[in-house]
Motif scaffolding. Sequence first.
Motif, mmCIF file in Angstrom:
data_model
loop_
_atom_site.group_PDB
_atom_site.id
_atom_site.type_symbol
_atom_site.label_atom_id
_atom_site.label_comp_id
_atom_site.label_asym_id
_atom_site.label_seq_id
_atom_site.Cartn_x
_atom_site.Cartn_y
_atom_site.Cartn_z
ATOM 1 N N LEU A 1 28.963 53.147 -53.767
ATOM 2 C CA LEU A 1 27.995 54.026 -53.102
ATOM 3 C C LEU A 1 27.423 55.040 -54.093
ATOM 4 O O LEU A 1 26.210 55.249 -54.151
ATOM 5 C CB LEU A 1 28.662 54.739 -51.923
ATOM 6 N N ILE A 2 28.291 55.642 -54.891
ATOM 7 C CA ILE A 2 27.849 56.612 -55.897
ATOM 8 C C ILE A 2 26.958 55.933 -56.930
ATOM 9 O O ILE A 2 25.926 56.475 -57.333
ATOM 10 C CB ILE A 2 29.060 57.312 -56.561
ATOM 11 N N GLU A 3 27.340 54.728 -57.333
ATOM 12 C CA GLU A 3 26.527 53.992 -58.304
ATOM 13 C C GLU A 3 25.144 53.688 -57.716
ATOM 14 O O GLU A 3 24.116 53.821 -58.398
ATOM 15 C CB GLU A 3 27.230 52.694 -58.693
ATOM 16 N N GLY A 4 25.088 53.311 -56.444
ATOM 17 C CA GLY A 4 23.807 53.075 -55.780
ATOM 18 C C GLY A 4 22.969 54.334 -55.688
ATOM 19 O O GLY A 4 21.757 54.316 -55.916
ATOM 20 N N TRP A 5 23.611 55.450 -55.368
ATOM 21 C CA TRP A 5 22.920 56.741 -55.277
ATOM 22 C C TRP A 5 22.356 57.129 -56.637
ATOM 23 O O TRP A 5 21.213 57.568 -56.742
ATOM 24 C CB TRP A 5 23.867 57.794 -54.737
ATOM 25 N N ARG A 6 23.147 56.937 -57.691
ATOM 26 C CA ARG A 6 22.678 57.229 -59.051
ATOM 27 C C ARG A 6 21.453 56.375 -59.368
ATOM 28 O O ARG A 6 20.492 56.830 -59.970
ATOM 29 C CB ARG A 6 23.773 56.943 -60.082
ATOM 30 N N SER A 7 21.505 55.136 -58.953
ATOM 31 C CA SER A 7 20.390 54.226 -59.186
ATOM 32 C C SER A 7 19.135 54.698 -58.469
ATOM 33 O O SER A 7 18.047 54.675 -59.028
ATOM 34 C CB SER A 7 20.804 52.853 -58.679
ATOM 35 N N LEU A 8 19.297 55.130 -57.212
ATOM 36 C CA LEU A 8 18.172 55.640 -56.443
ATOM 37 C C LEU A 8 17.562 56.887 -57.090
ATOM 38 O O LEU A 8 16.357 57.095 -57.033
ATOM 39 C CB LEU A 8 18.598 55.992 -55.019
ATOM 40 N N LEU A 9 18.408 57.701 -57.700
ATOM 41 C CA LEU A 9 17.921 58.917 -58.360
ATOM 42 C C LEU A 9 17.334 58.636 -59.739
ATOM 43 O O LEU A 9 16.770 59.529 -60.360
ATOM 44 C CB LEU A 9 19.064 59.930 -58.493
#
Length: 156
Positions: A143-151
């Motif tokens: 989830l954190i990796e996905g959030w980082r990707s979105l940012l």
Amino acid sequence: MALLFLAATPLVIFLTHAVLVRLWTGAASQKVAAAALVLGAVPQALLLSTVPPVGLGYAAVVYSGLGYAYFHLFNLGETGRRIRILREIHAAGALGREEIASIYGTEGLMDVRLDRLVATGQLAVRDGRYVLTGHTLHRIALLIEGWRSLLGFGRR
């Protein structure tokens, strides 16, 4: 005067945390940190009890924000290494202690983290190799990796 008390919030939380760590031995470190936030609010509320209700509401919001930041700053140090271990094991399928040590670095710290991951059911040892058994922290890492990707932050 109220702003001075609010400015002291991180110190109050830190000191409360330091006392609780010594009194509540054996408890999960995140639980102790969360308890420090709750208990640290008591002296702050008492000190700010003379402030008008609107000011008290503002103080509660400020305390909550600073407490939230403190908890997550503390929590990052506690879980960051474990999440990295879980990600490395997931990427490889299974890793031995020596392989993890070569990736992770410091042997003593790694042993503590691996033992904690086994104790919490996130990992199991099968034929001398660590495998994922619990997926909670791994899913959080994704989830954190996905959030980082979105940012717009790429993988390191």
